[in-house]
Design an enzyme around this catalytic site. Structure first.
Site, PDB file in Angstrom:
ATOM      1  N   LYS A  89      -2.628   5.609  -4.570  1.00  0.00           N
ATOM      2  CA  LYS A  89      -3.740   6.797  -4.055  1.00  0.00           C
ATOM      3  C   LYS A  89      -3.342   8.478  -4.393  1.00  0.00           C
ATOM      4  O   LYS A  89      -2.528   8.230  -4.807  1.00  0.00           O
ATOM      5  CB  LYS A  89      -4.407   6.923  -2.497  1.00  0.00           C
ATOM      6  CG  LYS A  89      -3.830   5.922  -1.711  1.00  0.00           C
ATOM      7  CD  LYS A  89      -3.607   5.876  -0.355  1.00  0.00           C
ATOM      8  CE  LYS A  89      -3.650   4.637   0.355  1.00  0.00           C
ATOM      9  NZ  LYS A  89      -2.200   4.669   1.126  1.00  0.00           N
ATOM     10  N   ASP A  92       0.369  -1.108   0.148  1.00  0.00           N
ATOM     11  CA  ASP A  92       0.167  -0.178   0.116  1.00  0.00           C
ATOM     12  C   ASP A  92       0.195   1.263  -0.214  1.00  0.00           C
ATOM     13  O   ASP A  92       1.658   1.722   0.852  1.00  0.00           O
ATOM     14  CB  ASP A  92      -0.513   0.217   1.037  1.00  0.00           C
ATOM     15  CG  ASP A  92      -1.327   0.935   0.950  1.00  0.00           C
ATOM     16  OD1 ASP A  92      -3.254   1.499   0.189  1.00  0.00           O
ATOM     17  OD2 ASP A  92      -1.471   2.524   2.174  1.00  0.00           O
ATOM     18  N   ASN A 120       4.718  -9.588  11.540  1.00  0.00           N
ATOM     19  CA  ASN A 120       3.703  -9.110  11.348  1.00  0.00           C
ATOM     20  C   ASN A 120       2.474 -10.032  10.562  1.00  0.00           C
ATOM     21  O   ASN A 120       1.137 -10.045  10.270  1.00  0.00           O
ATOM     22  CB  ASN A 120       3.466  -7.462  11.077  1.00  0.00           C
ATOM     23  CG  ASN A 120       3.939  -6.393  12.444  1.00  0.00           C
ATOM     24  OD1 ASN A 120       3.668  -7.182  12.993  1.00  0.00           O
ATOM     25  ND2 ASN A 120       4.027  -6.047  11.789  1.00  0.00           N
ATOM     26  N   ARG A 159      10.023  -7.482  12.988  1.00  0.00           N
ATOM     27  CA  ARG A 159       8.068  -7.017  13.186  1.00  0.00           C
ATOM     28  C   ARG A 159       7.910  -7.422  11.118  1.00  0.00           C
ATOM     29  O   ARG A 159       6.532  -7.819  11.547  1.00  0.00           O
ATOM     30  CB  ARG A 159       8.803  -5.481  13.113  1.00  0.00           C
ATOM     31  CG  ARG A 159       8.770  -5.331  14.793  1.00  0.00           C
ATOM     32  CD  ARG A 159       9.074  -3.716  14.989  1.00  0.00           C
ATOM     33  NE  ARG A 159       9.001  -3.446  15.978  1.00  0.00           N
ATOM     34  CZ  ARG A 159       8.780  -1.959  16.489  1.00  0.00           C
ATOM     35  NH1 ARG A 159       9.156  -0.712  15.610  1.00  0.00           N
ATOM     36  NH2 ARG A 159       9.484  -2.055  17.825  1.00  0.00           N
ATOM     37  N   LEU A 205      -1.803  -0.972  13.494  1.00  0.00           N
ATOM     38  CA  LEU A 205      -1.190  -1.133  15.219  1.00  0.00           C
ATOM     39  C   LEU A 205      -1.277   0.264  15.823  1.00  0.00           C
ATOM     40  O   LEU A 205      -1.046   0.458  17.099  1.00  0.00           O
ATOM     41  CB  LEU A 205      -0.336  -1.110  14.359  1.00  0.00           C
ATOM     42  CG  LEU A 205      -0.177  -2.809  14.360  1.00  0.00           C
ATOM     43  CD1 LEU A 205       1.673  -2.906  13.602  1.00  0.00           C
ATOM     44  CD2 LEU A 205      -0.676  -3.848  14.827  1.00  0.00           C
ATOM     45  N   TYR A 222       3.185   9.987  -0.726  1.00  0.00           N
ATOM     46  CA  TYR A 222       4.427   9.184   0.294  1.00  0.00           C
ATOM     47  C   TYR A 222       5.652   9.680  -0.174  1.00  0.00           C
ATOM     48  O   TYR A 222       6.166   9.028   0.948  1.00  0.00           O
ATOM     49  CB  TYR A 222       3.947   7.666   0.104  1.00  0.00           C
ATOM     50  CG  TYR A 222       2.587   6.844   1.146  1.00  0.00           C
ATOM     51  CD1 TYR A 222       2.062   8.493   1.557  1.00  0.00           C
ATOM     52  CD2 TYR A 222       2.280   6.017   1.804  1.00  0.00           C
ATOM     53  CE1 TYR A 222       1.032   7.766   2.536  1.00  0.00           C
ATOM     54  CE2 TYR A 222       0.819   5.557   1.674  1.00  0.00           C
ATOM     55  CZ  TYR A 222       0.475   6.451   2.401  1.00  0.00           C
ATOM     56  OH  TYR A 222      -1.106   6.174   3.132  1.00  0.00           O
ATOM     57  N   HIS A 247      -7.329   9.251  -2.287  1.00  0.00           N
ATOM     58  CA  HIS A 247      -6.598   9.608  -0.667  1.00  0.00           C
ATOM     59  C   HIS A 247      -7.608  10.007   0.437  1.00  0.00           C
ATOM     60  O   HIS A 247      -7.822   9.346   1.556  1.00  0.00           O
ATOM     61  CB  HIS A 247      -5.135  10.171  -0.817  1.00  0.00           C
ATOM     62  CG  HIS A 247      -4.530   9.394   0.556  1.00  0.00           C
ATOM     63  ND1 HIS A 247      -2.918   9.641   0.192  1.00  0.00           N
ATOM     64  CD2 HIS A 247      -4.628   9.143   1.881  1.00  0.00           C
ATOM     65  CE1 HIS A 247      -2.779   9.385   0.623  1.00  0.00           C
ATOM     66  NE2 HIS A 247      -3.107   8.573   2.279  1.00  0.00           N
ATOM     67  N   LYS A 268       2.721  -1.174   8.573  1.00  0.00           N
ATOM     68  CA  LYS A 268       3.666  -0.437   8.569  1.00  0.00           C
ATOM     69  C   LYS A 268       5.246  -1.118   9.561  1.00  0.00           C
ATOM     70  O   LYS A 268       5.021  -0.221  11.256  1.00  0.00           O
ATOM     71  CB  LYS A 268       3.901   0.711   8.475  1.00  0.00           C
ATOM     72  CG  LYS A 268       4.958   1.107   8.061  1.00  0.00           C
ATOM     73  CD  LYS A 268       5.889   2.546   9.376  1.00  0.00           C
ATOM     74  CE  LYS A 268       7.570   2.705   8.959  1.00  0.00           C
ATOM     75  NZ  LYS A 268       7.324   3.185  10.153  1.00  0.00           N
ATOM     76  N   SER A 269       5.978  -1.406   8.792  1.00  0.00           N
ATOM     77  CA  SER A 269       7.519  -1.731   9.399  1.00  0.00           C
ATOM     78  C   SER A 269       8.707  -1.874   9.255  1.00  0.00           C
ATOM     79  O   SER A 269       8.412  -2.150   7.647  1.00  0.00           O
ATOM     80  CB  SER A 269       7.781  -2.571  10.109  1.00  0.00           C
ATOM     81  OG  SER A 269       8.425  -2.671  11.265  1.00  0.00           O
TER      82      SER A 269
HETATM   83  N1  LIG Z   1      -5.558   5.954   3.618  1.00  0.00           N
HETATM   84  C1  LIG Z   1      -4.501   6.866   4.737  1.00  0.00           C
HETATM   85  O1  LIG Z   1      -4.753   8.187   4.400  1.00  0.00           O
HETATM   86  C2  LIG Z   1      -3.643   6.105   5.468  1.00  0.00           C
HETATM   87  C3  LIG Z   1      -3.380   6.865   6.541  1.00  0.00           C
HETATM   88  C4  LIG Z   1      -2.389   6.635   7.604  1.00  0.00           C
HETATM   89  C5  LIG Z   1      -1.895   5.404   6.946  1.00  0.00           C
HETATM   90  N2  LIG Z   1      -2.039   4.680   5.810  1.00  0.00           N
HETATM   91  C6  LIG Z   1      -1.696   3.432   5.362  1.00  0.00           C
HETATM   92  O2  LIG Z   1      -1.677   2.369   6.242  1.00  0.00           O
HETATM   93  C7  LIG Z   1      -0.159   1.759   6.683  1.00  0.00           C
HETATM   94  C8  LIG Z   1      -0.198   1.398   7.939  1.00  0.00           C
HETATM   95  O3  LIG Z   1      -0.206   2.991   9.503  1.00  0.00           O
HETATM   96  P1  LIG Z   1       0.746   3.484   9.770  1.00  0.00           P
HETATM   97  O4  LIG Z   1       2.141   3.182   9.022  1.00  0.00           O
HETATM   98  O5  LIG Z   1      -0.202   4.600  10.386  1.00  0.00           O
HETATM   99  O6  LIG Z   1       1.005   2.584  11.406  1.00  0.00           O
HETATM  100  P2  LIG Z   1       1.059   1.098  11.894  1.00  0.00           P
HETATM  101  O7  LIG Z   1       0.934  -0.459  11.031  1.00  0.00           O
HETATM  102  O8  LIG Z   1      -0.670   0.864  13.047  1.00  0.00           O
HETATM  103  O9  LIG Z   1       2.200   1.125  12.657  1.00  0.00           O
HETATM  104  C9  LIG Z   1       3.240   1.449  11.894  1.00  0.00           C
HETATM  105  C10 LIG Z   1       4.006   1.763  13.591  1.00  0.00           C
HETATM  106  O10 LIG Z   1       4.287   0.346  14.455  1.00  0.00           O
HETATM  107  C11 LIG Z   1       5.577  -0.078  14.453  1.00  0.00           C
HETATM  108  N3  LIG Z   1       5.587  -0.998  14.469  1.00  0.00           N
HETATM  109  C12 LIG Z   1       5.170  -2.660  13.664  1.00  0.00           C
HETATM  110  N4  LIG Z   1       4.479  -3.433  13.634  1.00  0.00           N
HETATM  111  C13 LIG Z   1       5.188  -3.707  15.005  1.00  0.00           C
HETATM  112  C14 LIG Z   1       5.510  -4.522  15.745  1.00  0.00           C
HETATM  113  N5  LIG Z   1       5.855  -5.640  15.585  1.00  0.00           N
HETATM  114  N6  LIG Z   1       6.010  -4.543  17.090  1.00  0.00           N
HETATM  115  C15 LIG Z   1       5.938  -2.803  17.272  1.00  0.00           C
HETATM  116  N7  LIG Z   1       5.640  -1.789  16.730  1.00  0.00           N
HETATM  117  C16 LIG Z   1       5.151  -2.329  15.962  1.00  0.00           C
HETATM  118  C17 LIG Z   1       6.061   0.884  13.556  1.00  0.00           C
HETATM  119  O11 LIG Z   1       7.340   0.993  14.267  1.00  0.00           O
HETATM  120  P3  LIG Z   1       8.716   0.737  12.575  1.00  0.00           P
HETATM  121  O12 LIG Z   1       8.520   0.994  11.497  1.00  0.00           O
HETATM  122  O13 LIG Z   1      10.529   1.629  13.689  1.00  0.00           O
HETATM  123  O14 LIG Z   1       9.013  -1.273  12.860  1.00  0.00           O
HETATM  124  C18 LIG Z   1       5.464   1.887  12.934  1.00  0.00           C
HETATM  125  O15 LIG Z   1       6.261   2.588  14.164  1.00  0.00           O
HETATM  126  C19 LIG Z   1       0.679   2.864   6.323  1.00  0.00           C
HETATM  127  O16 LIG Z   1       1.871   2.223   6.073  1.00  0.00           O
HETATM  128  C20 LIG Z   1       0.808   3.319   5.643  1.00  0.00           C
HETATM  129  O17 LIG Z   1       0.459   2.795   4.316  1.00  0.00           O
HETATM  130  C21 LIG Z   1      -3.004   5.244   5.214  1.00  0.00           C
END
Ligand SMILES: NC(=O)c1ccc[n+]([C@@H]2O[C@H](COP(=O)([O-])OP(=O)(O)OC[C@H]3O[C@@H](n4cnc5c(N)ncnc54)[C@H](OP(=O)(O)O)[C@@H]3O)[C@@H](O)[C@H]2O)c1
Length: 278
Positions: free
Chosen positions: A77, A47, A243, A239, A192, A52, A110, A233-234
């Protein structure tokens, strides 16, 4: 390595892996390595988004992976400032060029940016891209039920997906119900909680201990059992692997109820009704 992830079937029959890899906030030069690690670990859905700034790195990793193109599900997007019929078509061409692909699997608006009043025209350009077979499915992100209602009324293709902020502190009951009624898949962003404290919540830690799993795996499992598509995301290789190791255990009714009780209707990101940034 073949995928460990089962698909869901979108409303136009296209299969989408229920778990994918998100790359928000990953710089372009790091995205290539992160996406390569994800593909190696068995992820088959990525994604990204024009805003981005990492479509190029993402595309390079897909090309270099040796995984056949048809086995990878790529989402991107259109950004707010490219809304409108002609500008969306141009933005799509630019994204495709950066990704180095012939087509994308899923193209999303988006944000609705309601103050612009342009999401219907933007979506009509999406319908053309779908008819021209340049995208396999079209959908939206951050749309509230009222925005979806308008789209459904004024256009002819029901969105396949709505990607919304969704995690145990923001469970989005109204949107999920609306999606289920209309055959729209719910995709959870920040599944997460964006790594901001959710994984330390005692109820989640306790369930993780009970199953000999990590809190992140428990939260991802909760999403999967609800029927959500998830895109954690990581950039941390361990991780990334952790995941995706979520298809060999189940939460029981008590676990699910304990996580459902954590809802606070608390957003980490902006309110889609008010977010109109360029
Ligand atoms: N459509 C939209 O408006 C929108 C908005 C936000 C996000 N998104 C999409 O959703 C995806 C995911 O959302 P997100 O990146 O905000 O947050 P997320 O996936 O909920 O969390 C990512 C965070 O959690 C940490 N993490 C990941 N796996 C972990 C684990 N197993 N244990 C502990 N910590 C962990 C990561 O750290 P590290 O990377 O340092 O490991 C990072 O800081 C985005 O990458 C994007 O593709 C879309």
């Amino acid at each position: 390595m073949s995928s460990k992830v089962p698909p869901i079937i979108l409303n136009n029959g296209v299969e989408m892996p229920q778990l994918g890899f998100g790359v928000w906030q990953v710089p372009d030069d790091e995205a290539e390595q992160a996406v390569a690690a994800a593909l190696e670990a068995g992820y088959r859905s990525i994604d990204t988004a024009a805003i981005y700034g990492n479509e190029t790195g993402t595309g390079k990793a897909v090309a270099a992976s040796g995984v056949p193109r048809e086995d990878v599900f790529v989402t991107t997007k259109v950004w707010n400032s490219d809304h409108g019929y002609d500008s969306t078509l141009r933005a799509f061409d630019t994204s495709l060029e950066r990704l180095g692909l012939e087509y994308v699997d899923l193209y999303l608006i988006h944000w609705p940016t309601p103050a612009r009043g342009t999401y219907v025209d933007t979506y009509k350009a999406f319908e053309k891209l779908l008819a021209d077979e340049r995208v396999r499915a079209i959908g939206v992100s951050n749309f509230l039920p009222e925005h979806l209602e308008r789209l459904i009324e004024e256009t002819s293709v029901v969105p396949a997906v709505n990607q919304i902020e969704l995690h145990p502190h923001l469970q989005q009951h109204a949107s999920r119900e609306f999606h289920a009624e209309h055959g729209i898949a719910t995709e959870a962003w920040s599944p997460l909680g964006s790594g901001k404290g959710l994984l330390e919540v005692p109820a989640i830690v306790a369930i993780a201990q009970k199953h000999g799993r990590t809190p992140a795996q428990v939260v991802l499992r909760w999403h999967l059992q609800l029927g959500n598509v998830v895109i954690p995301k990581s950039v941390t290789p361990a991780r990334i692997k952790e995941n995706i190791e979520v298809f060999d255990f189940s939460l029981d009714d008590e676990d699910l109820a304990a996580i459902s009780a954590l809802n606070e209707d608390r957003r980490l990101g902006p309110d889609p009704a008010e977010f109109n940034a360029a």
